[in-house]
Design a protein around this motif. Structure first.
Motif, short mmCIF file in Angstrom:
data_model
loop_
_atom_site.label_atom_id
_atom_site.label_comp_id
_atom_site.label_asym_id
_atom_site.label_seq_id
_atom_site.Cartn_x
_atom_site.Cartn_y
_atom_site.Cartn_z
N LEU A 94 11.99 -7.31 -1.34
CA LEU A 94 10.99 -6.49 -0.36
C LEU A 94 9.95 -7.74 0.14
CD1 LEU A 94 10.24 -3.22 -2.07
CD2 LEU A 94 12.15 -3.96 -0.76
N GLN A 95 10.67 -8.57 1.12
CA GLN A 95 9.90 -9.83 1.40
C GLN A 95 8.78 -9.48 2.24
OE1 GLN A 95 10.67 -12.93 0.32
NE2 GLN A 95 11.93 -11.85 -0.85
N ASN A 96 8.56 -8.26 3.01
CA ASN A 96 7.64 -8.07 4.04
C ASN A 96 6.56 -6.87 3.29
OD1 ASN A 96 8.58 -9.64 6.42
ND2 ASN A 96 10.41 -8.36 6.43
N LEU A 97 6.83 -6.68 1.88
CA LEU A 97 6.02 -5.70 1.38
C LEU A 97 4.51 -6.17 1.35
CD1 LEU A 97 6.30 -2.88 0.10
CD2 LEU A 97 6.08 -3.96 -2.04
N SER A 98 3.50 -5.19 2.00
CA SER A 98 2.17 -5.92 1.93
C SER A 98 1.26 -4.82 1.54
CB SER A 98 1.68 -5.84 3.56
OG SER A 98 1.65 -4.61 4.17
N LYS A 99 1.71 -3.70 1.09
CA LYS A 99 0.94 -2.72 0.28
C LYS A 99 2.09 -2.06 -0.68
CE LYS A 99 -2.46 -1.58 4.07
NZ LYS A 99 -3.06 -0.52 4.83
N LEU A 100 1.32 -2.00 -1.97
CA LEU A 100 2.09 -1.42 -3.13
C LEU A 100 1.29 -0.57 -4.11
CD1 LEU A 100 4.47 -1.24 -4.78
CD2 LEU A 100 3.97 -3.51 -6.10
N LEU A 119 2.39 -9.83 0.05
CA LEU A 119 1.69 -8.61 -0.47
C LEU A 119 0.17 -9.03 -0.49
CD1 LEU A 119 2.44 -6.04 -1.99
CD2 LEU A 119 1.89 -7.15 -4.27
N LYS A 120 -0.60 -7.95 0.24
CA LYS A 120 -1.96 -7.96 0.46
C LYS A 120 -2.87 -7.09 -0.64
CE LYS A 120 -1.67 -10.02 4.99
NZ LYS A 120 -2.18 -11.41 4.48
N GLU A 121 -2.22 -6.02 -0.81
CA GLU A 121 -2.79 -4.65 -1.62
C GLU A 121 -2.23 -4.34 -2.67
OE1 GLU A 121 -4.55 -1.59 0.24
OE2 GLU A 121 -5.15 -2.51 2.18
N LEU A 122 -2.49 -4.50 -4.02
CA LEU A 122 -1.90 -3.83 -4.98
C LEU A 122 -2.95 -2.96 -5.85
CD1 LEU A 122 0.30 -4.10 -7.09
CD2 LEU A 122 -0.78 -5.97 -8.27
N HIS A 123 -2.36 -1.68 -6.02
CA HIS A 123 -3.10 -0.57 -6.66
C HIS A 123 -2.33 -0.23 -7.89
CE1 HIS A 123 -5.42 0.06 -3.03
NE2 HIS A 123 -4.34 -0.52 -2.44
N VAL A 124 -2.82 -0.64 -9.14
CA VAL A 124 -2.34 -0.36 -10.48
C VAL A 124 -3.23 0.53 -11.10
CG1 VAL A 124 -0.33 -1.98 -10.44
CG2 VAL A 124 -2.84 -2.60 -11.27
N GLU A 125 -4.33 1.23 -10.69
CA GLU A 125 -5.25 1.90 -11.50
C GLU A 125 -4.70 2.87 -12.36
OE1 GLU A 125 -4.24 4.06 -7.74
OE2 GLU A 125 -4.54 2.25 -8.38
N ASN A 126 -5.52 3.42 -13.41
CA ASN A 126 -5.23 4.63 -14.25
C ASN A 126 -3.65 4.55 -14.82
OD1 ASN A 126 -7.77 5.86 -13.39
ND2 ASN A 126 -7.03 6.55 -11.63
N GLN A 127 -3.42 3.62 -15.15
CA GLN A 127 -2.08 3.59 -16.07
C GLN A 127 -2.13 4.34 -17.60
OE1 GLN A 127 0.63 2.45 -14.73
NE2 GLN A 127 -0.47 1.74 -12.96
N VAL A 151 -6.58 -7.26 -1.83
CA VAL A 151 -7.20 -5.94 -2.50
C VAL A 151 -6.48 -5.64 -3.84
CG1 VAL A 151 -7.47 -3.72 -2.27
CG2 VAL A 151 -7.59 -4.90 -0.13
N LEU A 152 -7.24 -5.75 -4.74
CA LEU A 152 -6.67 -5.17 -6.08
C LEU A 152 -7.56 -4.20 -6.80
CD1 LEU A 152 -4.83 -5.84 -8.58
CD2 LEU A 152 -6.55 -7.73 -9.20
N ASN A 153 -6.96 -3.22 -7.09
CA ASN A 153 -7.37 -1.87 -7.92
C ASN A 153 -6.78 -1.95 -9.18
OD1 ASN A 153 -8.47 0.61 -8.73
ND2 ASN A 153 -7.97 1.62 -6.86
N ILE A 154 -7.79 -2.08 -10.27
CA ILE A 154 -7.34 -2.11 -11.54
C ILE A 154 -8.16 -1.21 -12.35
CG2 ILE A 154 -6.15 -4.50 -11.92
CD1 ILE A 154 -8.65 -5.47 -12.98
N LYS A 169 -7.72 -16.32 -5.27
CA LYS A 169 -9.06 -16.67 -4.42
C LYS A 169 -9.00 -16.15 -3.18
CE LYS A 169 -5.94 -20.64 -2.77
NZ LYS A 169 -6.18 -22.06 -2.91
N GLU A 170 -8.15 -15.40 -2.54
CA GLU A 170 -8.38 -14.63 -1.27
C GLU A 170 -8.72 -13.25 -1.53
OE1 GLU A 170 -7.72 -16.25 1.49
OE2 GLU A 170 -7.29 -18.02 0.59
N LEU A 171 -9.07 -12.75 -2.68
CA LEU A 171 -9.50 -11.15 -3.05
C LEU A 171 -10.90 -11.15 -1.88
CD1 LEU A 171 -9.18 -10.32 -6.69
CD2 LEU A 171 -7.91 -9.59 -4.72
N GLN A 172 -10.72 -9.91 -1.36
CA GLN A 172 -11.81 -9.51 -0.42
C GLN A 172 -12.50 -8.19 -1.08
OE1 GLN A 172 -10.65 -9.12 3.42
NE2 GLN A 172 -9.77 -11.32 3.29
N HIS A 173 -11.35 -7.38 -1.84
CA HIS A 173 -12.08 -6.11 -2.35
C HIS A 173 -11.39 -5.75 -3.81
CE1 HIS A 173 -11.84 -1.46 -1.80
NE2 HIS A 173 -12.47 -1.71 -2.93
#
Length: 277
Positions: A94-100, A119-127, A151-154, A169-173
């Motif tokens: 999935l070479q073009n995946l930007s949000k997971l 990949l620009k956004e990774l959301h892995v909250e509430n495992q 963007v990283l949500n943990i 180092k590119e994290l904004q959120h």
């Protein structure tokens, strides 16, 4: 058992209405968005005819395994939160995946994302982890995401240490609410590596109760616009940064004075020893 296949797409009333005037294989090639959330789906079948798929919604199902997505080289957004996935697998094509979106699953290790350079956004909250278990990160995955992830949500993953995340180092959120972070010095060190960070949520962590918690993080994260849901205005930021600079200058001056006093005391002691001989 419900399988996501082209036959299931064919039976969908929503898709049936849209495919008039086209043969079904032709219609599948035009599909860009596929909505199959909350359908009791347990696995992904052969969707290889959907070659132009860019967004796939599969949240709120019963999927335990990520598979059969190697065809989806155009996929940009993948929503698979609130399933029963235990491992992050088979996403390397999935070479073009930007949000997971993988929140609310049973994932113990964030891994297998080494090829997802967009990949620009990774959301892995509430495992849904076993008692005492915490979410971990494969260093290889972190290194591969260092140049892209914004963007990283943990949230809520029993995490007590985020030092490995400093490479991002590119994290904004950054959202890490309701974890077990307690060292403000550790946070200051990590956040000093994130110059573009402008939104952060650490609410519900023990560190939030530390003295000067908010002030200290604002002076480290000079681009921060909001912390724990509260806006940071420019006047407050400027005051705190100036206050920190003044305090450090005073401390440096005092250290120089202490060094001078120590040197003078040593010299005077040597002089006394000489005249008393």
């Amino acid at each position: 058992m419900v399988h996501l296949t082209v036959d299931l797409i064919a039976k969908s009333r929503k898709h049936f209405k849209k495919k008039r005037g086209l043969s079904f294989p032709e219609y599948l090639k035009t599909l860009t968005h596929l909505h199959f959330s909350n359908k009791n789906i347990e696995d992904i079948g052969d969707l290889s005819m959907c070659t132009n798929l860019t967004v796939l919604y599969l949240y709120d199902n019963n999927i335990t395994y990520i598979g059969n997505l190697s065809f989806a080289s155009n996929l940009m957004h993948l929503y698979m939160q609130n399933n029963s996935i235990t491992h992050i697998d088979n996403l390397h094509n999935l070479q073009n995946l930007s949000k997971l979106y993988l929140g609310g699953n049973r994932i113990a290790v964030v891994e297998g994302l080494e090829q997802l350079h967009q990949l620009k956004e990774l959301h892995v909250e509430n495992q849904r982890l076993t008692p005492g278990e915490k979410l971990l990160f494969d260093p290889r995955t972190l290194d591969s995401l260092a140049e892209s992830l914004c963007v990283l949500n943990i949230n809520n993953n029993n995490i007590d240490d985020i030092r490995d995340l400093a490479v991002l180092k590119e994290l904004q959120h950054f959202s890490a609410a309701d974890n077990k972070l307690c060292s403000i010095e550790e946070l200051e060190d990590v956040f000093s590596h994130w110059p573009q960070l402008f939104l952060m949520d650490l609410s519900g962590n023990p560190v939030c109760k530390k003295p000067k918690y908010r002030d200290r993080l604002i002076t480290v994260c000079t681009s921060l616009e909001a912390l724990d849901g509260r806006e940071i205005n420019d006047l407050t930021r400027e005051f705190l940064i100036n206050w920190k600079a003044s305090r450090e200058a005073k401390k440096k001056k005092n250290n120089k004075h202490d060094v001078w006093i120590t040197a003078a005391s040593f010299t005077y002691g040597m002089f006394l020893q000489h005249i008393l001989k």
